[in-house]
Design an enzyme around this catalytic site. Sequence first.
Site, short mmCIF file in Angstrom:
data_model
loop_
_atom_site.label_atom_id
_atom_site.label_comp_id
_atom_site.label_asym_id
_atom_site.label_seq_id
_atom_site.Cartn_x
_atom_site.Cartn_y
_atom_site.Cartn_z
N THR A 163 40.89 38.75 42.72
CA THR A 163 40.02 37.74 42.13
C THR A 163 39.74 36.50 42.93
OG1 THR A 163 39.83 36.16 40.28
CG2 THR A 163 41.95 37.20 40.76
N TYR B 168 47.35 33.83 35.88
CA TYR B 168 46.58 34.89 36.27
C TYR B 168 46.30 35.01 37.50
CZ TYR B 168 42.21 37.72 36.63
OH TYR B 168 41.52 38.40 37.10
#
Length: 323
Positions: A115, A139
């Site tokens: 990501t 995350y």
Amino acid sequence: MILIVGGAGYIGAHINKILNKNGYETLVFDNLSYGHEEFVKWGAFENGDLGNIEDIRRIFRNYPITAVLHFAAFTYVGESVEDPQKYYRNNVCNTLNLLQVMLEFGIKRIVFSSTCATYGNPVEIPITENHIQNPINPYGRGKLMVENILSDYSEAYNLKYVSLRYFNAAGADPDTEIGEEHNPETHLIPLVLDAASGKRKNINIFGTDYSTEDGTCIRDYIHVTDLADAHLKALKYLENGGSSDYFNLGNGSGFSVKEVIEEAKKITGKEIVAVETERRAGDPPILVGSSEKIRSVLNWEPKYSDLSVIIETAWKWHEKNND
Ligand code: UDP
């Protein structure tokens, strides 16, 4: 046979479709905690959990797996701040289980969904792959940990990986066989379409005082089918002996929250009530990635990623799904 871990989710399902259309046999492995069994329309399906290493061994024993695509992860940034243990255990520890079994069975090719959150707050736009990786939430930190683990495993065990750093995946399968479906939904485009169809009263604009032209955040939206095509190319690259590498997966152009809402009004022909609210914590003003590297090394070219096409396909799915 290609193992798609987390293949019942939004992104994994689109990749499962494209692999099957390109002659691959696939096996989806998913615990259905967030995935949808009805999205597994191609290939085989096994319900199982990466937290249970025997589940993984069973898969590798029973199917002739040659490569792995790994999408199984929790993805709510806010939740990762409140409950980091949940994120590190699933996104990092459980990935270690998967890698362990891959090595036990001598399977050495993996495409990993990473990501742009591994970059943290950008110091330069567009973000290239050489941009410093300094994630600002659990995350993003967990995803970066896995990137680093893959790099170490590549050195030590000759595991070949491609990490794809997604920007904002959006849109739906142009044939409307599958689409975006999160519970809870937090993403801008499906929420805007909910506001268009009356499923929600309005869309909240999180902050209008950012240092951008119209004051709202700018993101690099990439169509999920283009994203799926990048995985197909990454897989072929590894099959052809490509070395371990990492790539941004975005279009290199961005749109503001207000631009997205305006485009959605045009496409749906509906009134959309937008309410300006406070900023959401942790949102950088602009996230736009350079896609030069993936275009040149993997020969990837987005085909569906005009904002209008993204919203059109998402709207078609929304209408079908809410019938
Ligand atoms: N956003 C918004 N209202 C919403 C949801 C999102 O204004 O209800 C904004 C959010 O602040 C960000 C952009 O839309 O700037 C994209 O957010 P999303 O959650 O879709 O993806 P993210 O960029 O967080 O991965």
